[in-house]
Design an enzyme around this catalytic site. Sequence first.
Site, PDB file in Angstrom:
ATOM      1  N   ARG A 161     -15.632   2.909   7.881  1.00  0.00           N
ATOM      2  CA  ARG A 161     -15.191   1.531   8.136  1.00  0.00           C
ATOM      3  C   ARG A 161     -14.707   1.417   9.576  1.00  0.00           C
ATOM      4  O   ARG A 161     -13.830   2.164   9.991  1.00  0.00           O
ATOM      5  CB  ARG A 161     -14.074   1.176   7.146  1.00  0.00           C
ATOM      6  CG  ARG A 161     -13.279  -0.083   7.457  1.00  0.00           C
ATOM      7  CD  ARG A 161     -12.196  -0.264   6.383  1.00  0.00           C
ATOM      8  NE  ARG A 161     -11.290  -1.379   6.656  1.00  0.00           N
ATOM      9  CZ  ARG A 161     -10.304  -1.764   5.844  1.00  0.00           C
ATOM     10  NH1 ARG A 161     -10.105  -1.125   4.694  1.00  0.00           N
ATOM     11  NH2 ARG A 161      -9.520  -2.775   6.165  1.00  0.00           N
ATOM     12  N   TYR A 189     -12.826  -2.024  -2.808  1.00  0.00           N
ATOM     13  CA  TYR A 189     -13.348  -0.830  -2.159  1.00  0.00           C
ATOM     14  C   TYR A 189     -14.537  -0.282  -2.963  1.00  0.00           C
ATOM     15  O   TYR A 189     -14.679  -0.523  -4.159  1.00  0.00           O
ATOM     16  CB  TYR A 189     -12.279   0.257  -2.085  1.00  0.00           C
ATOM     17  CG  TYR A 189     -11.265   0.097  -0.981  1.00  0.00           C
ATOM     18  CD1 TYR A 189     -11.085  -1.109  -0.318  1.00  0.00           C
ATOM     19  CD2 TYR A 189     -10.456   1.167  -0.603  1.00  0.00           C
ATOM     20  CE1 TYR A 189     -10.153  -1.240   0.696  1.00  0.00           C
ATOM     21  CE2 TYR A 189      -9.516   1.054   0.408  1.00  0.00           C
ATOM     22  CZ  TYR A 189      -9.365  -0.157   1.050  1.00  0.00           C
ATOM     23  OH  TYR A 189      -8.438  -0.276   2.052  1.00  0.00           O
ATOM     24  N   ASP A 225     -20.216  -4.230   6.042  1.00  0.00           N
ATOM     25  CA  ASP A 225     -18.780  -4.477   5.954  1.00  0.00           C
ATOM     26  C   ASP A 225     -18.499  -5.923   5.533  1.00  0.00           C
ATOM     27  O   ASP A 225     -19.380  -6.777   5.507  1.00  0.00           O
ATOM     28  CB  ASP A 225     -18.108  -4.172   7.296  1.00  0.00           C
ATOM     29  CG  ASP A 225     -16.672  -3.705   7.144  1.00  0.00           C
ATOM     30  OD1 ASP A 225     -16.101  -3.841   6.038  1.00  0.00           O
ATOM     31  OD2 ASP A 225     -16.098  -3.203   8.129  1.00  0.00           O
ATOM     32  N   GLY A 267     -16.619  -3.571  14.746  1.00  0.00           N
ATOM     33  CA  GLY A 267     -17.931  -3.697  14.127  1.00  0.00           C
ATOM     34  C   GLY A 267     -17.915  -4.027  12.650  1.00  0.00           C
ATOM     35  O   GLY A 267     -17.098  -3.497  11.893  1.00  0.00           O
ATOM     36  N   GLU A 314     -11.432   5.431   6.451  1.00  0.00           N
ATOM     37  CA  GLU A 314     -11.865   5.393   5.053  1.00  0.00           C
ATOM     38  C   GLU A 314     -13.331   5.790   4.873  1.00  0.00           C
ATOM     39  O   GLU A 314     -14.149   5.068   4.305  1.00  0.00           O
ATOM     40  CB  GLU A 314     -11.609   4.004   4.469  1.00  0.00           C
ATOM     41  CG  GLU A 314     -10.129   3.665   4.423  1.00  0.00           C
ATOM     42  CD  GLU A 314      -9.827   2.258   3.967  1.00  0.00           C
ATOM     43  OE1 GLU A 314      -8.674   2.008   3.582  1.00  0.00           O
ATOM     44  OE2 GLU A 314     -10.729   1.397   3.996  1.00  0.00           O
ATOM     45  N   ASP A 330       0.797  -1.226   0.000  1.00  0.00           N
ATOM     46  CA  ASP A 330       0.000   0.000   0.000  1.00  0.00           C
ATOM     47  C   ASP A 330       0.830   1.276   0.000  1.00  0.00           C
ATOM     48  O   ASP A 330       0.431   2.266  -0.603  1.00  0.00           O
ATOM     49  CB  ASP A 330      -0.916   0.031   1.235  1.00  0.00           C
ATOM     50  CG  ASP A 330      -2.013  -1.012   1.169  1.00  0.00           C
ATOM     51  OD1 ASP A 330      -2.373  -1.425   0.054  1.00  0.00           O
ATOM     52  OD2 ASP A 330      -2.506  -1.416   2.240  1.00  0.00           O
ATOM     53  N   ARG A 331       1.940   1.279   0.706  1.00  0.00           N
ATOM     54  CA  ARG A 331       2.627   2.543   0.981  1.00  0.00           C
ATOM     55  C   ARG A 331       4.076   2.495   0.509  1.00  0.00           C
ATOM     56  O   ARG A 331       4.914   1.806   1.095  1.00  0.00           O
ATOM     57  CB  ARG A 331       2.557   2.855   2.484  1.00  0.00           C
ATOM     58  CG  ARG A 331       1.132   3.047   2.989  1.00  0.00           C
ATOM     59  CD  ARG A 331       1.073   3.300   4.480  1.00  0.00           C
ATOM     60  NE  ARG A 331       1.641   2.194   5.259  1.00  0.00           N
ATOM     61  CZ  ARG A 331       1.005   1.060   5.516  1.00  0.00           C
ATOM     62  NH1 ARG A 331      -0.217   0.858   5.035  1.00  0.00           N
ATOM     63  NH2 ARG A 331       1.574   0.113   6.230  1.00  0.00           N
TER      64      ARG A 331
END
Length: 469
Positions: free
Chosen positions: A292, A406, A324, A297, A277, A151-152
Amino acid sequence: MNPNQKIITIGSVSLTIATICFLMQIAILVTTVTLHFKQYECSSPPNNQVMPCEPIIIERNITEIVYLTNTTIEKEICPKLVEYRNWSKPQCKITGFAPFSKDNSIRLSAGGDIWVTREPYVSCDPGKCYQFALGQGTTLNNKHSNDTIHDRTPYRTLLMNELGVPFHLGTKQVCIAWSSSSCHDGKAWLHVCVTGHDKNATASFIYDGRLVDSIGSWSKNILRTQESECVCINGTCTVVMTDGSASERADTKILFIEEGKIVHISPLSGSAQHVEECSCYPRYPGVRCVCRDNWKGSNRPIVDINVKDYSIVSSYVCSGLVGDTPRKNDRSSSSYCRNPNNEKGNHGVKGWAFDDGNDVWMGRTIGEELRSGYETFKVIGGWSTPNSKLQINRQVIVDSDNRSGYSGIFSVEGKSCINRCFYVELIRGREQETRVWWTSNSIVVFCGTSGTYGTGSWPDGADINLMPI
């Protein structure tokens, strides 16, 4: 009248006509020159809110054609006043969602130079919609695409194209970012771009193409933001940012930004336990986000933002059909509006929902454990009644045999109401498809409709066996 008098009379008339024609030609010349110079000038009112009429402007207002004898003069009318968006119109009444756009990026990558991306989203200025994504600093048919599941990295940048235009080599790289949000306040684009070390990242605030402000990591644990559009009301833009653990308590703040400058920061308050997000939409006079919870949860947190006094209220979507992934099956799942449901809360996926009176429209993966398939539906009482489960108007966007990812919301202002639209990220490559070394996506986009609609499935559609490794 004798012949001499006739000659004198005819000569006088001819001279008069010639003089008039000469004066008309001078008037035409003066008018032509005046209009030629005035087409690049605008008289600015005291508040200086008129866009300059310059030759570089592409989007014109109206054109008048003025005919004077045999001369044609094209006169440009200066653009209208540019004003902040206030989103005060009501939400459109819809029966469901209709197909709007699909970029087919992965299929096109089999034979062309298309960026490797993830975390896409859509946002619109007052006249046009754009698609955004976080690029990986490489095209798909390039050995640098190996291992782009991460991701980064410092090579990730925010890409921006007109909606429907895949991210080709000519795509603009708006900023350096591995997390982002963008929105248009009616006058210019704001981009929030996060990059840097996981333990000390920087968020840059870029407005109208210029760096205006920045903020550093406050919890030293992956500062991150929405991965979808922010919202601006009357010149104040709000963006939700989180810093801290992805699986325990984190520190979420709501930033208020005016023309790129941070003017206020509010901490998260209310009953939401974990917020990441967020998918936000204007709900005049404030902003509402559905987010999210990556900790407790599988029901989605709600964040209500008051733009005037900077106050924050949070809770959870009431619908017992939760949004979710992963989640329990619909018979077993629950939500009681105030707290996380403690049902498969650890991990999750970006998603969206929006209120429609006491009801809620929402989208989610069809898979309960995996990011596969995608569906939308309305839950009667899903915004106000605890554990409501009456589902209507279900649509399949992506069938359950195909991957999704997403998803997020964006809003489009029409003549009389504000429409809600959503996009779905269609992830391909690693981890699930191990024949290739890359991870990337395409998108499909739907918008609310008050009309009728049919059925279908709109997956990514690329044959992985035809793709570069």
